[in-house]
Design a protein around this motif. Structure first.
Motif, short mmCIF file in Angstrom:
data_model
loop_
_atom_site.label_atom_id
_atom_site.label_comp_id
_atom_site.label_asym_id
_atom_site.label_seq_id
_atom_site.Cartn_x
_atom_site.Cartn_y
_atom_site.Cartn_z
N LEU A 144 2.89 -24.65 -11.98
CA LEU A 144 3.16 -25.15 -10.63
C LEU A 144 2.33 -26.38 -10.30
CD1 LEU A 144 3.36 -21.74 -8.70
CD2 LEU A 144 5.27 -23.20 -9.44
N GLY A 145 2.23 -27.27 -11.29
CA GLY A 145 1.69 -28.59 -10.99
C GLY A 145 2.67 -29.35 -10.12
N THR A 146 2.50 -30.64 -10.00
CA THR A 146 3.39 -31.43 -9.15
C THR A 146 4.85 -31.24 -9.54
OG1 THR A 146 1.65 -33.09 -8.83
CG2 THR A 146 3.91 -33.75 -8.33
N ALA A 206 5.99 -27.30 -9.21
CA ALA A 206 6.14 -26.94 -7.80
C ALA A 206 7.41 -27.56 -7.24
CB ALA A 206 4.92 -27.39 -7.01
N GLY A 207 7.69 -28.79 -7.63
CA GLY A 207 8.92 -29.45 -7.18
C GLY A 207 10.16 -28.74 -7.69
N HIS A 253 1.32 -27.63 -2.99
CA HIS A 253 2.30 -28.68 -3.34
C HIS A 253 3.63 -28.41 -2.64
CE1 HIS A 253 0.05 -30.95 -6.24
NE2 HIS A 253 -0.03 -29.99 -7.14
N VAL A 254 4.11 -27.18 -2.73
CA VAL A 254 5.39 -26.83 -2.13
C VAL A 254 5.33 -26.98 -0.61
CG1 VAL A 254 7.11 -25.01 -1.79
CG2 VAL A 254 5.98 -25.26 -4.02
N ALA A 293 7.20 -25.39 -17.11
CA ALA A 293 6.79 -26.71 -16.65
C ALA A 293 5.29 -26.89 -16.79
CB ALA A 293 7.23 -26.93 -15.21
N VAL A 294 4.73 -26.44 -17.91
CA VAL A 294 3.30 -26.60 -18.15
C VAL A 294 3.06 -27.97 -18.80
CG1 VAL A 294 3.02 -24.11 -18.40
CG2 VAL A 294 3.36 -25.51 -20.45
N PRO A 295 1.80 -28.42 -18.91
CA PRO A 295 1.52 -29.74 -19.50
C PRO A 295 2.10 -29.89 -20.91
CG PRO A 295 -0.40 -28.95 -18.33
CD PRO A 295 0.58 -27.81 -18.33
N GLU A 296 2.25 -31.15 -21.31
CA GLU A 296 2.92 -31.50 -22.57
C GLU A 296 2.01 -31.26 -23.78
OE1 GLU A 296 6.58 -33.45 -22.73
OE2 GLU A 296 6.11 -31.50 -21.90
#
Length: 396
Positions: free
Chosen positions: A12-14, A17-18, A46-47, A90-93
């Motif tokens: 739930l990073g940017t 969360a989007g 963020h949400v 949707a975690v970091p790459e």
């Protein structure tokens, strides 16, 4: 179409969360999962900020805001996704992080659950191979900010079932996005075209052919793009741009995809763009004094058009050639290319629509002039060569 209601979002990073917000706005019940309580609270914030901003702008009522928030539950336990019908990672790459997420999702989620990754640069095929259901794994690449940008790339591997692709594309439409379906290839459609164009701009700047303001102004004035490539690089993140260039290089081993040395140095120095307060420009309220235009011989020749092209052409002609190569390879249609760049990158016109306006002779003239000036030697896309030989000025 496969019907479902419950969606899980891991990370739930940017961006994550989007994504959770987008699904909740569309009526899905969403469970958002983060690694710990602090990260979870940031994700919730963020949400809440995004929805509050929509209310302030009159795009949502306060009651709609409450309803959307009521559809999202927050958790630090991935086991809470045991009833999810569709799950988005949707975690970091980093492949190690994704390996951990997909191992859990494969174990926790029902056999029929579709598992989607939002990766923008890693191999969806490799991610799918981490599971016991590769036919149910698909790429679903959103663009930032997810609640605003209309494009999603639906990425199928050699193992993805056609039904999985069809369902995912329909889901994208249901949440208000325009899907472009593509195969699993480095950069997919949008990043494989956008980031080399940004890299070209970095090279032009590094070689002192133009100031940063000249570079950015050239394409915004000439092609009506919403922002110049160096401003866009700062927005995307220079580390992200470098990662995409390195992935493209690793897959294609073409000189076209060698990252500009300046890009690599700026990342090493921690100058990543807006998120660190400094990239090609300075952020956070600091002044950005205009740079003096370079005065070298090549810079003056580019500025004067002495080689038969201007600064905008120096950046746009290779961009159009890249798009023609993608279409000629059969990876994407001309319509998909233009749709991806318009809805994913904010272009008023896609690169092949620019070709329709300017013509094949313009592209070949610029590329030839660049080679004659020893500014770049680009191996023309075979489709561009075919169009030239046939005397055609566009694909349409």
């Amino acid at each position: 179409m496969q019907e479902f209601d419950k969606v899980g979002v891991v990370g739930l990073g940017t961006m994550g969360a989007g994504i959770a917000e987008v699904f909740a706005r569309a009526g899905f019940h969403v469970t958002g999962v983060e690694i710990d309580g602090a990260a979870l609270q940031r994700g919730r914030a963020h949400v809440e900020r995004s929805l509050a901003k929509a209310v302030d702008k009159g795009k949502l009522t306060a009651e709609e805001e409450r309803t959307i928030l009521g559809r999202i539950s927050f958790s630090t336990d991935r086991a809470d996704l045991a009833d999810a019908d569709f799950a988005v990672e949707a975690v970091p790459e980093r492949m190690d992080l994704k390996r951990d997420v997909f191992a859990d999702l494969d174990r926790i989620c029902p056999p029929g659950t579709i598992l989607a990754t939002n990766t923008s640069s890693l191999s969806v095929t490799e991610i799918a191979a981490l599971t016991g259901r590769p036919d149910k794994v698909v790429g679903l690449h959103f663009f930032n900010p997810a609640p605003v940008m209309k494009l999603t790339e639906v990425v199928a591997t050699v193992s993805t079932a056609p039904a999985t692709v069809a369902v995912t594309a329909e889901v994208a439409k249901r949440i208000g996005k325009t899907p472009v379906v593509a195969g699993d290839r480095a950069g997919f459609v949008a990043n494989a075209l956008l980031v080399p164009y940004i890299n070209d701009a970095v090279s032009v700047y590094e070689r002192r052919l133009a100031s940063r303001e000249e570079i950015d102004t050239a394409v915004t004035k000439d092609a009506g793009l919403p922002m110049g490539p160096l401003t866009l690089a700062d927005l995307v993140g220079l580390d992200v741009c470098l990662a995409v260039m390195d992935v493209l290089w690793a897959e294609f081993r073409s000189p076209r995809f060698v990252a500009a040395p300046l890009l690599r140095r700026m990342v090493a120095a921690g100058r990543l763009g807006r998120k660190t307060g400094r990239g090609f420009y300075v952020y956070g309220g600091a002044d950005n004094p205009a740079e003096e235009p370079p005065t070298g011989v090549l810079a003056e020749r580019v500025r004067s058009g002495a080689h038969g092209f201007d600064l905008a052409g120096l950046l746009l002609a290779p961009h159009i050639d890249d798009a023609l190569r993608m279409v000629g390879d059969g990876y994407a249609t001309a319509q998909d290319v233009d749709t991806a760049m318009r809805f994913g990158c904010g272009y008023p016109k896609g690169p092949l629509e620019l070709l329709d306006e300017r013509g094949v002779d313009w592209v070949t003239g610029v590329l030839g002039g660049m080679a004659n000036a020893h500014l770049a030697s680009i191996q023309w896309a075979p489709l561009l060569v075919d169009l030239m030989r046939e005397g055609r000025q566009s694909l349409r």
